[in-house]
Design an enzyme around this catalytic site. Structure first.
Site, PDB file in Angstrom:
ATOM      1  N   ASP A   9       0.848  -1.182   0.000  1.00 20.90           N
ATOM      2  CA  ASP A   9       0.000   0.000   0.000  1.00 20.90           C
ATOM      3  C   ASP A   9       0.888   1.238   0.000  1.00 20.90           C
ATOM      4  OD1 ASP A   9      -2.405   1.379  -0.100  1.00 20.90           O
ATOM      5  OD2 ASP A   9      -2.680   1.393   2.072  1.00 20.90           O
ATOM      6  N   GLY A  10       0.349   2.318  -0.519  1.00 17.61           N
ATOM      7  CA  GLY A  10       1.032   3.601  -0.513  1.00 17.61           C
ATOM      8  C   GLY A  10       0.135   4.649   0.094  1.00 17.61           C
ATOM      9  N   ASP A  69      -4.474  -2.333  -3.216  1.00 20.96           N
ATOM     10  CA  ASP A  69      -5.733  -1.610  -3.372  1.00 20.96           C
ATOM     11  C   ASP A  69      -5.617  -0.511  -4.427  1.00 20.96           C
ATOM     12  OD1 ASP A  69      -4.307   0.410  -2.093  1.00 20.96           O
ATOM     13  OD2 ASP A  69      -5.508   0.373  -0.272  1.00 20.96           O
TER      14      ASP A  69
END
Length: 145
Positions: A9-10, A69
């Site tokens: 994730d970021g 995501d």
């Protein structure tokens, strides 16, 4: 080949702004968390950096079950957009420049080394691994505020 599960994730506070990324690598009973950040970046750069760093951490070619995501990452790889951008000299179908060609080039090379199966997961939902990656990414971004 070994099968490794990776979640990434970021995060970015402002876009651009201070950002971070987090990754969890799982192989059998082994689990490793990675994270990092930058003072001035974008959310998409952090999403890409999380995936790249996780794949670069693998010491040998692997089958990778990659969970993210980020529609930006998943769609560009799954639908072949990133390969097309590269083939056209980092120009998109609408003749605009593709963003982040430096990172996409690294990621495409890693996807040739590993057999990557892509899985999109809903962010900030009920996936504990995605949620942990988000925690890691946000914590890293806060270091640069």
């Amino acid at each position: 080949m070994k099968t490794v599960t990776i979640y990434t994730d970021g995060a970015c506070s402002g876009n651009p702004g201070p950002g971070g990324w987090g990754a969890i690598l799982q192989y059998g009973e082994f689990k490793k968390e990675l994270s990092g950040g930058e003072a001035h970046t974008t959310n998409n750069r952090m999403e890409l950096t999380g995936v790249i760093t996780a794949l670069e951490a693998l010491k040998e070619p692997c089958v990778v079950e990659l969970y993210s995501d980020s529609k930006y990452v998943i769609d560009a790889l799954q639908k072949g957009w990133a390969k097309s951008w590269k083939a056209r000299g980092w120009v998109k179908g609408d003749k605009k420049p593709a963003l982040n060609p430096d990172l996409w080039d690294r990621l495409l090379g890693l996807c040739e080394r590993h057999t990557v199966h892509l899985h999109w997961v809903k962010g900030h939902a009920d996936n504990p691994f995605n949620n942990r990656c988000d925690e890691l990414a946000v914590a890293e971004s806060r270091k640069y505020r």
